[in-house]
Design a protein around this motif. Structure first.
Motif, mmCIF file in Angstrom:
data_model
loop_
_atom_site.group_PDB
_atom_site.id
_atom_site.type_symbol
_atom_site.label_atom_id
_atom_site.label_comp_id
_atom_site.label_asym_id
_atom_site.label_seq_id
_atom_site.Cartn_x
_atom_site.Cartn_y
_atom_site.Cartn_z
ATOM 1 N N GLY A 219 -5.218 0.378 5.183
ATOM 2 C CA GLY A 219 -6.608 0.361 5.177
ATOM 3 C C GLY A 219 -7.032 1.087 3.740
ATOM 4 N N ARG A 220 -6.194 1.893 3.215
ATOM 5 C CA ARG A 220 -6.558 2.787 1.883
ATOM 6 C C ARG A 220 -6.212 1.939 0.623
ATOM 7 N NH1 ARG A 220 -8.004 8.111 2.399
ATOM 8 N NH2 ARG A 220 -6.779 8.617 0.548
ATOM 9 N N ARG B 192 -6.163 -0.654 -2.253
ATOM 10 C CA ARG B 192 -7.092 -1.228 -3.093
ATOM 11 C C ARG B 192 -6.802 -2.457 -3.922
ATOM 12 N NH1 ARG B 192 -7.636 4.871 -5.628
ATOM 13 N NH2 ARG B 192 -8.866 5.527 -3.797
ATOM 14 N N SER C 28 0.358 5.678 0.231
ATOM 15 C CA SER C 28 -0.386 6.965 0.452
ATOM 16 C C SER C 28 0.377 8.123 0.281
ATOM 17 C CB SER C 28 -0.935 6.974 1.765
ATOM 18 O OG SER C 28 -2.199 7.827 1.885
ATOM 19 N N LEU D 214 -2.791 11.503 6.986
ATOM 20 C CA LEU D 214 -1.533 11.022 6.980
ATOM 21 C C LEU D 214 -0.269 11.762 7.263
ATOM 22 C CD1 LEU D 214 0.210 8.539 5.759
ATOM 23 C CD2 LEU D 214 0.497 9.791 3.690
ATOM 24 N N ARG E 255 -2.822 13.627 -1.095
ATOM 25 C CA ARG E 255 -4.445 13.094 -1.336
ATOM 26 C C ARG E 255 -4.966 12.600 0.050
ATOM 27 N NH1 ARG E 255 -1.403 11.145 -5.309
ATOM 28 N NH2 ARG E 255 -1.358 9.008 -4.256
ATOM 29 N N ASP E 256 -4.034 12.616 0.995
ATOM 30 C CA ASP E 256 -4.479 12.191 2.325
ATOM 31 C C ASP E 256 -3.974 13.027 3.538
ATOM 32 O OD1 ASP E 256 -5.271 10.463 4.579
ATOM 33 O OD2 ASP E 256 -3.825 8.794 3.956
ATOM 34 N N ALA F 146 0.760 -1.193 0.137
ATOM 35 C CA ALA F 146 0.096 -0.053 0.064
ATOM 36 C C ALA F 146 0.995 1.335 -0.193
ATOM 37 C CB ALA F 146 -0.871 0.023 1.215
ATOM 38 N N SER G 290 0.335 12.521 1.396
ATOM 39 C CA SER G 290 -0.413 13.300 2.180
ATOM 40 C C SER G 290 -1.051 14.367 1.221
ATOM 41 C CB SER G 290 0.563 14.209 3.029
ATOM 42 O OG SER G 290 1.733 14.764 2.253
ATOM 43 N N HIS H 153 -3.629 2.826 8.898
ATOM 44 C CA HIS H 153 -4.339 3.689 8.045
ATOM 45 C C HIS H 153 -3.842 3.625 6.574
ATOM 46 C CE1 HIS H 153 -5.828 7.850 6.983
ATOM 47 N NE2 HIS H 153 -4.701 8.030 6.265
ATOM 48 N N VAL H 154 -2.550 3.199 6.379
ATOM 49 C CA VAL H 154 -2.020 3.410 5.028
ATOM 50 C C VAL H 154 -2.584 1.961 4.165
ATOM 51 C CG1 VAL H 154 -0.032 2.871 3.570
ATOM 52 C CG2 VAL H 154 0.048 4.511 5.366
#
Length: 84
Positions: free
Chosen positions: A81-82, A84, A20, A28, A24-25, A18, A22, A78-79
């Motif tokens: 869980g995002r 896909r 992520s 984070l 877009r999040d 995963a 910051s 958190h990461v």
């Protein structure tokens, strides 16, 4: 700021990747501010535990599931869980 997490190991030995950013999040950046990768203990030798490779803008560490706690646990979940 980019954060990458790879979870490997476990009984089946499967990997989960995963990433992520910051940009877009917004949450984070707040989570990263609470993490100190330099204080992460090395992973213990526990059979079938998950290992987490964590990369925060090129600063990398590997931590075992048993050592994953507090803000670092929140960041990893958190990461992942995002993903896909």
């Amino acid at each position: 700021m980019k954060v990458k997490v790879i979870r490997s190991g476990g009984f089946a030995g499967l990997e989960k990747h995963a990433e992520s950013d910051s940009a877009r999040d917004p949450m984070l950046a707040r989570l990263v501010d609470r993490v100190d990768l330099g204080s992460v203990p090395p992973p213990g030798r526990i059979p079938d535990q998950f290992l987490y490779e964590i990369d925060i803008d090129g600063d990398r560490t590997t931590v075992g599931e048993a050592q994953l706690n507090g803000p670092l646990r929140e960041l990893v979940h958190h990461v992942l869980g995002r993903a896909r």
